[in-house]
Write a protein that holds these residues in place. Structure first.
Motif, PDB file in Angstrom:
ATOM      1  N   SER A  45       0.832  -1.206   0.000  1.00 21.21           N
ATOM      2  CA  SER A  45       0.000   0.000   0.000  1.00 21.21           C
ATOM      3  C   SER A  45       0.864   1.253   0.000  1.00 21.21           C
ATOM      4  N   SER A  46       1.922   1.252   0.820  1.00 20.68           N
ATOM      5  CA  SER A  46       2.832   2.405   0.866  1.00 20.68           C
ATOM      6  C   SER A  46       3.486   2.653  -0.488  1.00 20.68           C
ATOM      7  N   ILE A  47       3.927   1.590  -1.120  1.00 19.60           N
ATOM      8  CA  ILE A  47       4.570   1.706  -2.425  1.00 19.60           C
ATOM      9  C   ILE A  47       3.578   2.203  -3.479  1.00 19.60           C
ATOM     10  N   SER A  48       2.380   1.664  -3.466  1.00 18.28           N
ATOM     11  CA  SER A  48       1.384   1.992  -4.494  1.00 18.28           C
ATOM     12  C   SER A  48       1.049   3.472  -4.522  1.00 18.28           C
ATOM     13  N   SER A  49       1.073   4.120  -3.364  1.00 16.77           N
ATOM     14  CA  SER A  49       0.782   5.562  -3.328  1.00 16.77           C
ATOM     15  C   SER A  49       1.735   6.331  -4.236  1.00 16.77           C
ATOM     16  N   PHE A  50       3.005   5.953  -4.216  1.00 22.12           N
ATOM     17  CA  PHE A  50       3.993   6.649  -5.042  1.00 22.12           C
ATOM     18  C   PHE A  50       3.903   6.240  -6.507  1.00 22.12           C
ATOM     19  N   LEU A  51       3.701   4.966  -6.760  1.00 20.96           N
ATOM     20  CA  LEU A  51       3.606   4.520  -8.146  1.00 20.96           C
ATOM     21  C   LEU A  51       2.396   5.146  -8.834  1.00 20.96           C
ATOM     22  N   GLU A  52       1.286   5.247  -8.130  1.00 26.57           N
ATOM     23  CA  GLU A  52       0.082   5.852  -8.705  1.00 26.57           C
ATOM     24  C   GLU A  52       0.272   7.342  -8.947  1.00 26.57           C
ATOM     25  N   ALA A  53       1.192   7.961  -8.205  1.00 27.16           N
ATOM     26  CA  ALA A  53       1.507   9.379  -8.415  1.00 27.16           C
ATOM     27  C   ALA A  53       2.595   9.583  -9.468  1.00 27.16           C
ATOM     28  N   GLY A  54       3.087   8.496 -10.037  1.00 29.20           N
ATOM     29  CA  GLY A  54       4.093   8.614 -11.084  1.00 29.20           C
ATOM     30  C   GLY A  54       5.526   8.644 -10.593  1.00 29.20           C
ATOM     31  N   ILE A  55       5.750   8.333  -9.299  1.00 29.50           N
ATOM     32  CA  ILE A  55       7.113   8.324  -8.759  1.00 29.50           C
ATOM     33  C   ILE A  55       7.671   6.909  -8.911  1.00 29.50           C
ATOM     34  N   GLU A  56       8.199   6.634 -10.081  1.00 34.04           N
ATOM     35  CA  GLU A  56       8.673   5.281 -10.363  1.00 34.04           C
ATOM     36  C   GLU A  56       9.983   4.960  -9.656  1.00 34.04           C
ATOM     37  N   ASN A  57      10.767   5.977  -9.342  1.00 33.32           N
ATOM     38  CA  ASN A  57      12.041   5.759  -8.664  1.00 33.32           C
ATOM     39  C   ASN A  57      11.787   5.654  -7.158  1.00 33.32           C
ATOM     40  N   THR A  58      11.103   4.582  -6.775  1.00 32.41           N
ATOM     41  CA  THR A  58      10.750   4.332  -5.384  1.00 32.41           C
ATOM     42  C   THR A  58      11.673   3.250  -4.823  1.00 32.41           C
ATOM     43  N   ILE A  59      12.269   3.560  -3.680  1.00 27.72           N
ATOM     44  CA  ILE A  59      13.264   2.690  -3.064  1.00 27.72           C
ATOM     45  C   ILE A  59      12.792   2.314  -1.662  1.00 27.72           C
ATOM     46  N   VAL A  60      12.897   1.038  -1.314  1.00 29.65           N
ATOM     47  CA  VAL A  60      12.552   0.576   0.024  1.00 29.65           C
ATOM     48  C   VAL A  60      13.829   0.172   0.747  1.00 29.65           C
ATOM     49  N   VAL A  61      14.031   0.742   1.926  1.00 28.73           N
ATOM     50  CA  VAL A  61      15.192   0.380   2.741  1.00 28.73           C
ATOM     51  C   VAL A  61      14.776  -0.742   3.678  1.00 28.73           C
ATOM     52  N   VAL A  62      15.480  -1.862   3.589  1.00 27.90           N
ATOM     53  CA  VAL A  62      15.158  -3.042   4.389  1.00 27.90           C
ATOM     54  C   VAL A  62      16.277  -3.309   5.391  1.00 27.90           C
ATOM     55  N   GLY A  63      15.951  -4.097   6.407  1.00 26.31           N
ATOM     56  CA  GLY A  63      16.934  -4.467   7.421  1.00 26.31           C
ATOM     57  C   GLY A  63      16.442  -5.692   8.161  1.00 26.31           C
ATOM     58  N   PHE A  64      15.697  -5.477   9.248  1.00 27.74           N
ATOM     59  CA  PHE A  64      15.112  -6.577  10.004  1.00 27.74           C
ATOM     60  C   PHE A  64      14.137  -7.352   9.115  1.00 27.74           C
ATOM     61  N   LYS A  65      14.295  -8.675   9.114  1.00 29.30           N
ATOM     62  CA  LYS A  65      13.465  -9.564   8.306  1.00 29.30           C
ATOM     63  C   LYS A  65      13.462  -9.183   6.822  1.00 29.30           C
ATOM     64  N   ALA A  66      14.616  -8.728   6.348  1.00 31.77           N
ATOM     65  CA  ALA A  66      14.735  -8.330   4.944  1.00 31.77           C
ATOM     66  C   ALA A  66      14.387  -9.471   4.004  1.00 31.77           C
ATOM     67  N   ASN A  67      14.728 -10.693   4.408  1.00 30.00           N
ATOM     68  CA  ASN A  67      14.474 -11.848   3.546  1.00 30.00           C
ATOM     69  C   ASN A  67      12.987 -12.076   3.293  1.00 30.00           C
ATOM     70  N   MET A  68      12.130 -11.558   4.189  1.00 36.80           N
ATOM     71  CA  MET A  68      10.686 -11.694   4.008  1.00 36.80           C
ATOM     72  C   MET A  68      10.136 -10.616   3.076  1.00 36.80           C
ATOM     73  N   LEU A  69      10.798  -9.477   3.047  1.00 32.53           N
ATOM     74  CA  LEU A  69      10.336  -8.357   2.218  1.00 32.53           C
ATOM     75  C   LEU A  69      10.833  -8.444   0.777  1.00 32.53           C
ATOM     76  N   LYS A  70      12.055  -8.916   0.596  1.00 27.61           N
ATOM     77  CA  LYS A  70      12.669  -8.888  -0.728  1.00 27.61           C
ATOM     78  C   LYS A  70      11.821  -9.551  -1.816  1.00 27.61           C
ATOM     79  N   PRO A  71      11.230 -10.728  -1.585  1.00 25.30           N
ATOM     80  CA  PRO A  71      10.436 -11.339  -2.661  1.00 25.30           C
ATOM     81  C   PRO A  71       9.275 -10.473  -3.121  1.00 25.30           C
ATOM     82  N   ILE A  72       8.625  -9.790  -2.195  1.00 29.52           N
ATOM     83  CA  ILE A  72       7.511  -8.912  -2.564  1.00 29.52           C
ATOM     84  C   ILE A  72       8.017  -7.726  -3.384  1.00 29.52           C
ATOM     85  N   LEU A  73       9.111  -7.131  -2.952  1.00 28.54           N
ATOM     86  CA  LEU A  73       9.666  -5.971  -3.652  1.00 28.54           C
ATOM     87  C   LEU A  73      10.137  -6.351  -5.047  1.00 28.54           C
TER      88      LEU A  73
END
Length: 220
Positions: A45-73
């Motif tokens: 949902s957080s990512i979609s807000s930016f993509l829908e606004a045309g901000i394609e250069n969206t970066i997610v900073v991961v750390g704790f439980k990064a291995n769970m987030l990476k597949p979705i990203l």
């Protein structure tokens, strides 16, 4: 290409978004980015807000439980950056995100992943003035919220900063030159510190969806 579309293309090219999703979610007792929200998850949902606004250069900073987030990203084709110092707090993740930005970027939106229902229209409104102010804040009912839009002019200062007081302390020095824009978006204030906060956001999102459905039915 008409003027509106040309402006949107310019925004895509000049601006970026950094979503911070590296923390422990300790107060929630659950990993906040992957909690279900509507038909997706908090991070989506957080990512979609930016993509829908045309901000394609969206970066997610991961750390704790990064291995769970990476597949979705990776499935969403979203760039991620690993902050090995995530235990030092959010500012270390912001620094990691800023360091990863392409050199042509003129400003970035900053959003903690647990503020997941910002409207894309809000991001559009802030983007319109990105080249005129060092910091642009969205405001709802006289309360300042996320995501601020931060000019590349401040990048060197962010990277030099010792982190005391977090980014908030650094940005406070520039309050006099900041622009505050009133928006019709309570989502800029709604974060998920506790499970009760999460349930409230789910309820508000459901109400928004039902309202949109009714409007669509009236339009047809």
């Amino acid at each position: 290409m008409d003027r509106v579309e040309g402006s949107r293309e310019s925004i895509k090219r000049d601006l970026a978004a950094i979503i911070v999703a590296a923390g422990y979610s300790s107060r929630m007792e659950a990993f906040k980015p992957l909690l279900p929200l509507g038909e997706s998850t908090v991070i989506e949902s957080s990512i979609s807000s930016f993509l829908e606004a045309g901000i394609e250069n969206t970066i997610v900073v991961v750390g704790f439980k990064a291995n769970m987030l990476k597949p979705i990203l990776e499935q969403m084709d979203i760039k991620w950056v690993y902050n090995k110092n995530y235990n030092e707090g959010m500012f270390s993740s912001i620094v990691a995100g800023v360091k990863s930005l392409p050199s042509h970027v003129k400003g970035f939106f900053l959003l903690p992943a647990d503020i997941p229902i910002v409207r894309h229209q809000t991001i559009d409104i802030l983007s319109q003035n990105y080249d005129k102010h060092d910091i642009i804040y969205p405001v709802y009912k006289n309360r300042r919220g996320h995501p601020p839009l931060i000019s590349s002019k401040l990048f060197p200062e962010i990277l030099r900063f010792d982190g005391q007081g977090g980014l908030k302390a650094l940005l406070k020095k520039h309050n006099d030159s900041a622009l505050h824009i009133e928006v019709d978006d309570e989502g800029i204030l709604l974060d998920m510190d506790t499970y009760e906060d999460y349930l409230m956001i789910c309820k508000k999102l459901k109400a928004i969806s039902e309202k949109q459905q009714k409007l669509q039915m009236k339009a047809t």
